[in-house]
Design a protein around this motif. Structure first.
Motif, PDB file in Angstrom:
ATOM      1  N   GLU A  51     136.763 132.684  71.541  1.00  9.52           N
ATOM      2  CA  GLU A  51     135.372 132.551  71.106  1.00  9.52           C
ATOM      3  C   GLU A  51     135.254 132.512  69.584  1.00  9.52           C
ATOM      4  N   GLY A  52     136.234 133.075  68.901  1.00 12.60           N
ATOM      5  CA  GLY A  52     136.156 133.151  67.455  1.00 12.60           C
ATOM      6  C   GLY A  52     135.165 134.207  66.999  1.00 12.60           C
ATOM      7  N   THR A  53     134.825 134.163  65.724  1.00 15.07           N
ATOM      8  CA  THR A  53     133.949 135.151  65.106  1.00 15.07           C
ATOM      9  C   THR A  53     132.957 134.444  64.191  1.00 15.07           C
ATOM     10  N   PHE A  54     131.751 134.977  64.099  1.00 19.00           N
ATOM     11  CA  PHE A  54     130.770 134.482  63.150  1.00 19.00           C
ATOM     12  C   PHE A  54     130.585 135.506  62.035  1.00 19.00           C
ATOM     13  N   VAL A  55     130.570 135.027  60.796  1.00 18.43           N
ATOM     14  CA  VAL A  55     130.269 135.877  59.651  1.00 18.43           C
ATOM     15  C   VAL A  55     129.116 135.224  58.890  1.00 18.43           C
ATOM     16  N   THR A  56     128.519 135.973  57.985  1.00 16.81           N
ATOM     17  CA  THR A  56     127.339 135.482  57.279  1.00 16.81           C
ATOM     18  C   THR A  56     127.626 135.326  55.798  1.00 16.81           C
ATOM     19  N   ALA A  57     127.365 134.119  55.281  1.00 17.25           N
ATOM     20  CA  ALA A  57     127.542 133.850  53.859  1.00 17.25           C
ATOM     21  C   ALA A  57     126.416 134.513  53.062  1.00 17.25           C
ATOM     22  N   GLU A  58     126.561 134.511  51.757  1.00 21.59           N
ATOM     23  CA  GLU A  58     125.607 135.205  50.889  1.00 21.59           C
ATOM     24  C   GLU A  58     124.175 134.711  51.085  1.00 21.59           C
ATOM     25  N   ASP A  59     124.011 133.424  51.366  1.00 25.31           N
ATOM     26  CA  ASP A  59     122.655 132.870  51.511  1.00 25.31           C
ATOM     27  C   ASP A  59     122.132 132.937  52.943  1.00 25.31           C
ATOM     28  N   GLY A  60     122.866 133.627  53.830  1.00 25.75           N
ATOM     29  CA  GLY A  60     122.419 133.804  55.202  1.00 25.75           C
ATOM     30  C   GLY A  60     122.982 132.810  56.195  1.00 25.75           C
ATOM     31  N   THR A  61     123.764 131.842  55.734  1.00 17.75           N
ATOM     32  CA  THR A  61     124.346 130.844  56.625  1.00 17.75           C
ATOM     33  C   THR A  61     125.445 131.472  57.479  1.00 17.75           C
ATOM     34  N   ARG A  62     125.423 131.195  58.788  1.00 12.23           N
ATOM     35  CA  ARG A  62     126.458 131.715  59.692  1.00 12.23           C
ATOM     36  C   ARG A  62     127.663 130.790  59.670  1.00 12.23           C
ATOM     37  N   ILE A  63     128.839 131.397  59.491  1.00 12.14           N
ATOM     38  CA  ILE A  63     130.097 130.667  59.393  1.00 12.14           C
ATOM     39  C   ILE A  63     131.006 131.086  60.539  1.00 12.14           C
ATOM     40  N   HIS A  64     131.592 130.095  61.210  1.00 13.07           N
ATOM     41  CA  HIS A  64     132.454 130.361  62.351  1.00 13.07           C
ATOM     42  C   HIS A  64     133.920 130.317  61.931  1.00 13.07           C
ATOM     43  N   LEU A  65     134.718 131.240  62.465  1.00 12.71           N
ATOM     44  CA  LEU A  65     136.128 131.298  62.089  1.00 12.71           C
ATOM     45  C   LEU A  65     136.971 131.773  63.254  1.00 12.71           C
ATOM     46  N   HIS A  66     138.273 131.552  63.121  1.00 17.54           N
ATOM     47  CA  HIS A  66     139.257 132.064  64.077  1.00 17.54           C
ATOM     48  C   HIS A  66     140.373 132.754  63.303  1.00 17.54           C
ATOM     49  N   PHE A  67     140.771 133.919  63.804  1.00 16.27           N
ATOM     50  CA  PHE A  67     141.921 134.637  63.255  1.00 16.27           C
ATOM     51  C   PHE A  67     142.996 134.707  64.327  1.00 16.27           C
ATOM     52  N   VAL A  68     144.216 134.345  63.960  1.00 16.39           N
ATOM     53  CA  VAL A  68     145.343 134.359  64.893  1.00 16.39           C
ATOM     54  C   VAL A  68     146.396 135.329  64.386  1.00 16.39           C
ATOM     55  N   GLN A  69     146.811 136.231  65.246  1.00 20.49           N
ATOM     56  CA  GLN A  69     147.845 137.193  64.888  1.00 20.49           C
ATOM     57  C   GLN A  69     149.219 136.534  64.912  1.00 20.49           C
ATOM     58  N   SER A  70     150.164 137.147  64.246  1.00 16.55           N
ATOM     59  CA  SER A  70     151.529 136.616  64.163  1.00 16.55           C
ATOM     60  C   SER A  70     152.197 136.567  65.537  1.00 16.55           C
ATOM     61  N   SER A  71     153.063 135.575  65.699  1.00 17.94           N
ATOM     62  CA  SER A  71     153.864 135.489  66.924  1.00 17.94           C
ATOM     63  C   SER A  71     154.924 136.582  66.980  1.00 17.94           C
ATOM     64  N   GLY A  72     155.303 137.114  65.803  1.00 14.17           N
ATOM     65  CA  GLY A  72     156.315 138.155  65.732  1.00 14.17           C
ATOM     66  C   GLY A  72     157.738 137.642  65.817  1.00 14.17           C
ATOM     67  N   VAL A  73     157.917 136.314  65.887  1.00 12.46           N
ATOM     68  CA  VAL A  73     159.275 135.773  66.043  1.00 12.46           C
ATOM     69  C   VAL A  73     160.092 135.930  64.766  1.00 12.46           C
ATOM     70  N   TYR A  74     159.407 136.039  63.621  1.00 11.12           N
ATOM     71  CA  TYR A  74     160.086 136.275  62.349  1.00 11.12           C
ATOM     72  C   TYR A  74     159.486 137.541  61.732  1.00 11.12           C
ATOM     73  N   PRO A  75     160.088 138.695  61.985  1.00 11.50           N
ATOM     74  CA  PRO A  75     159.501 139.967  61.552  1.00 11.50           C
ATOM     75  C   PRO A  75     159.183 140.027  60.061  1.00 11.50           C
ATOM     76  N   ASP A  76     159.966 139.326  59.239  1.00 12.89           N
ATOM     77  CA  ASP A  76     159.725 139.382  57.803  1.00 12.89           C
ATOM     78  C   ASP A  76     158.466 138.614  57.393  1.00 12.89           C
ATOM     79  N   ARG A  77     157.885 137.826  58.306  1.00 12.76           N
ATOM     80  CA  ARG A  77     156.664 137.076  58.014  1.00 12.76           C
ATOM     81  C   ARG A  77     155.440 137.642  58.726  1.00 12.76           C
ATOM     82  N   ALA A  78     155.637 138.596  59.602  1.00 15.74           N
ATOM     83  CA  ALA A  78     154.569 139.061  60.488  1.00 15.74           C
ATOM     84  C   ALA A  78     153.391 139.663  59.741  1.00 15.74           C
ATOM     85  N   ASP A  79     153.627 140.195  58.551  1.00 17.09           N
ATOM     86  CA  ASP A  79     152.555 140.816  57.782  1.00 17.09           C
ATOM     87  C   ASP A  79     151.906 139.853  56.791  1.00 17.09           C
ATOM     88  N   THR A  80     152.369 138.609  56.750  1.00 17.54           N
ATOM     89  CA  THR A  80     151.814 137.628  55.823  1.00 17.54           C
ATOM     90  C   THR A  80     150.726 136.815  56.517  1.00 17.54           C
TER      91      THR A  80
END
Length: 253
Positions: A51-80
């Motif tokens: 479904e994603g997430t909606f956040v609100t910009a300074e002027d009240g405009t709703r912005i849609h976004l998606h956040f994807v967590q790491s696959s974990g296949v490369y542990p040294d990149r998982a926190d980036t």
């Protein structure tokens, strides 16, 4: 004459005749009703919210976004985390293959739609507006418990390069790197180069996106990526930004 020159020259001519602006060419977003179809995505359902997430910009405009967590296949990149600003056309669904690539490489990634794009509010898209949209998406990113604020990188593609460059001038920290793929110098240079003569950008555009004037003010390492045979956004633009930037920097053609 390159395809870029032909297209922008033709558009500039139409602009002058019809009284419209180049802004409509630069902001070619496609609105999208309802959730995107992720039935074929390579990213498992437990790594992101469809479904994603909606956040609100300074002027009240709703912005849609998606956040994807790491696959974990490369542990040294998982926190980036990659903060991804997409190009001037379509919406998140069109650029989802980029999200899948970052996921496969082991990174976390946030992608968002500018106003007038995708599921974000269908209001006029402006230069100041897309900066506000990026600010809202970035503030949300930093609020997530999975995100290490010291391990965030900006990545911009085409129009998104301008958004990321502006963001990089505002945030010397916490982002630790800026990557721009297929960047341009400025809207004024696009107009002048395409017309082959000096032309007041104000005649055809309200937007400026003066990347070339900002690039030496970023407070982080820079990587410029450009296709050497790109005849849409020419590689000379990427080279010019690289030349104008301060160290540390790298260029991949």
């Amino acid at each position: 004459m390159s395809r870029t020159v032909v297209r922008i020259l033709a558009f500039a001519s139409a602009v002058l005749l019809l009284g419209c602006t180049l802004d409509t060419f630069m902001f070619a977003g496609t609105p999208h009703e309802g959730p995107y179809d992720f039935s074929d995505t390579t990213i498992p359902a437990d790594r992101f919210d469809p479904e994603g997430t909606f956040v609100t910009a300074e002027d009240g405009t709703r912005i849609h976004l998606h956040f994807v967590q790491s696959s974990g296949v490369y542990p040294d990149r998982a926190d980036t985390t990659v903060f991804y600003c997409h190009g001037n056309t379509d919406h998140i669904g069109y650029y989802w293959n980029r999200v899948e690539l970052f996921y496969e490489m082991g990174y976390q990634v946030l992608i968002f739609d500018y106003r007038g794009y995708g599921r974000s509010d269908e209001v006029e898209t402006t230069e100041a507006g897309v900066y506000q949209d990026a600010e809202a998406a970035f503030d949300h990113l930093l609020s997530l418990p999975e995100v290490d604020p010291d391990q965030v990188a900006f990545y911009g593609y085409s129009l998104g390069c301008a958004v990321c460059i502006e963001m990089a001038t505002r945030y010397a920290a916490p982002p630790f790197a800026l990557v721009v793929e297929a960047p341009f110098r400025s809207v004024a240079d696009l107009v002048i180069d395409s017309a082959g003569a000096s032309l007041d950008v104000g005649m055809v555009a309200d937007i400026r996106f003066e990347n070339i004037d900002k690039i030496d003010h970023i407070g982080m390492p820079l990587l410029v990526i450009h296709g050497a045979q790109d005849d849409y956004i020419m590689p000379e633009y990427g080279q010019a930004l690289f030349d104008a930037a301060a160290e540390p920097k790298d260029l991949w053609l």
